[in-house]
Design a protein around this motif. Structure first.
Motif, short mmCIF file in Angstrom:
data_model
loop_
_atom_site.label_atom_id
_atom_site.label_comp_id
_atom_site.label_asym_id
_atom_site.label_seq_id
_atom_site.Cartn_x
_atom_site.Cartn_y
_atom_site.Cartn_z
N ARG A 50 0.82 -1.21 0.00
CA ARG A 50 0.00 0.00 0.00
C ARG A 50 0.86 1.25 0.00
O ARG A 50 0.53 2.26 -0.64
CB ARG A 50 -0.92 -0.03 1.23
CG ARG A 50 -1.79 1.20 1.42
CD ARG A 50 -2.89 0.94 2.44
NE ARG A 50 -2.38 0.64 3.77
CZ ARG A 50 -2.10 1.57 4.69
NH1 ARG A 50 -2.26 2.85 4.39
NH2 ARG A 50 -1.66 1.22 5.90
N GLU A 100 -5.60 -1.14 -2.51
CA GLU A 100 -6.07 -0.26 -1.45
C GLU A 100 -5.56 1.17 -1.63
O GLU A 100 -6.29 2.14 -1.39
CB GLU A 100 -5.64 -0.80 -0.08
CG GLU A 100 -6.41 -2.02 0.37
CD GLU A 100 -6.16 -2.36 1.84
OE1 GLU A 100 -5.22 -1.79 2.43
OE2 GLU A 100 -6.91 -3.19 2.38
N VAL A 144 -12.13 -4.26 -2.72
CA VAL A 144 -11.04 -4.25 -1.76
C VAL A 144 -11.37 -5.10 -0.54
O VAL A 144 -10.54 -5.86 -0.04
CB VAL A 144 -10.71 -2.80 -1.34
CG1 VAL A 144 -9.78 -2.76 -0.13
CG2 VAL A 144 -10.05 -2.05 -2.51
#
Length: 375
Positions: free
Chosen positions: A76, A240, A272
């Motif tokens: 992420r 994400e 997600v």
């Protein structure tokens, strides 16, 4: 006294900092050197070691979900960091699984000193060969391609062919036996900052203390194919990031009341969250008592998970592009880099074979769907 952060908590805390700096290393030949210093300071380079070796035991079966979430948070923040860290984790897993006690202690000490591990297995026609020398030593000949972290990994785990055709793992002390790097090989669409060069090992020499496990150990199942859940977790982290940046972009433009944007963000949220459920399912399946014995089921589930995450990521990218339009794909907005990096990283080997393998498993097992994965 407050308890030290878990690896998952440390990775989550670093994600924003990694994202803020990701554009600075997004260039061919770049590498997130400073970022890995942050990981070292946070204890993440030693986290894959067992607690007896001074680590956090992140590879222990009860920690599988935490391991996957740790990888997701790093992805992420910066997909290049997540990819290289996954290789570091994989290499330390293999050293602890197949190493002799003295080897495990030595390589654990290297990790505690901040040395970066990784796995170099991919090769072309000029692959790596181990040529015997006296006293159990070998001279290396040939190259590896996609040597992620080349020039920065000091303890790469490498595979090569023995004279009898066996496939042998070894750890190269790359700060002592310097390979020749061909940076011109790495002209990628994305993941520029992984420094995945061609690495020529010709002329380097290793001893018996550098050999890891018996020939063929690298491909032992279910660990080889089952490891796909790790890179899928890193990929989900990038999805994400795309979701978060899309929502931030629309908020900045004041487009939160647009019904079509609401519809797209709703679908992205569903995607997600389904990915996070796959992480939990993969962790549950990988840690069940029969995971090692029931090889076919473990591999099939891992293949389902990696396939589902790929589709989640591709659809998330498509929806994000529609949300942000051409304006959002202009730098310094992060979407262009995120799109390139994730698209490139999703190209893992044999995606169609992974689905076919899962299909073969379910066709061979007439167990009802509600209990197919509960054995």
């Amino acid at each position: 006294m407050l308890a030290a952060p878990t690896p998952e908590e440390a990775a989550a805390a670093l994600a924003g900092r990694l994202a803020a700096q990701a554009a600075l290393t997004d260039q061919e030949g770049g590498f997130p050197t400073e970022e890995f210093q942050w990981l070292g300071a946070a204890g993440l380079l030693t986290a894959p070691l067992s607690q007896a070796l001074g680590g956090a035991g992140l590879l222990a079966p009860p920690q599988t979900l935490s391991m996957l979430r740790t990888l997701k948070h790093l992805g992420r923040g910066n997909l290049a960091v997540g990819r290289v860290y996954e290789g570091h984790l994989n290499a330390l897993q293999l050293t602890q699984r197949f190493g002799q006690p003295a080897q495990v202690q030595r390589w654990a000490a290297d990790a505690r000193q901040g040395r970066l591990f990784g796995v170099w297995n991919t090769e072309a026609q000029d692959g790596v060969h181990l040529e015997p020398l006296p006293e159990g030593r070998f001279r290396l000949r040939g190259s590896k391609t996609f040597g992620s972290g080349a020039g920065h990994l000091t303890r790469p785990l490498i595979t090569g062919a023995l004279p009898d055709g066996g496939w042998q793992m070894f750890i190269l002390p790359a700060d002592e036996q310097l390979p020749t790097l061909d940076a011109s090989f790495w002209k990628p669409l994305g993941m520029r900052a992984t420094a995945s060069f061609r690495v020529d090992l010709t002329g380097a020499e290793i001893g018996p203390q550098d050999l890891l496990g018996p020939p063929g150990a690298y491909y032992q199942q279910p660990w080889f194919s089952g490891g796909a859940i790790r890179f899928a977790a890193v990929q989900l982290g990038a999805a994400e990031a795309v979701f978060d940046e899309t929502r931030r972009f629309l908020r900045d433009l004041g487009r939160l009341d647009d019904p079509y944007q609401k519809m797209r963000l709703g679908e992205m949220a569903m995607l997600v969250e389904s990915g996070n459920l796959w992480l939990r399912g993969a962790a549950d399946h990988a840690t069940r008592p029969a995971a090692e014995a029931d090889v076919a089921a473990t591999i099939a589930y891992a293949n389902l998970m990696r396939t589902a995450i790929e589709e989640i990521c591709l659809r998330t990218l498509q929806l994000a592009e529609r949300c942000v339009g051409a304006r959002g794909l202009l730098r310094p907005e992060p979407f262009e880099r995120l799109h390139r990096d994730l698209t490139h990283y999703l190209r893992q080997p044999a995606p169609d074979a992974a689905v076919a393998d899962a299909g073969r498993f379910v066709l061979a097992h007439p167990t009802p769907a509600h209990s197919l994965w509960n054995a």
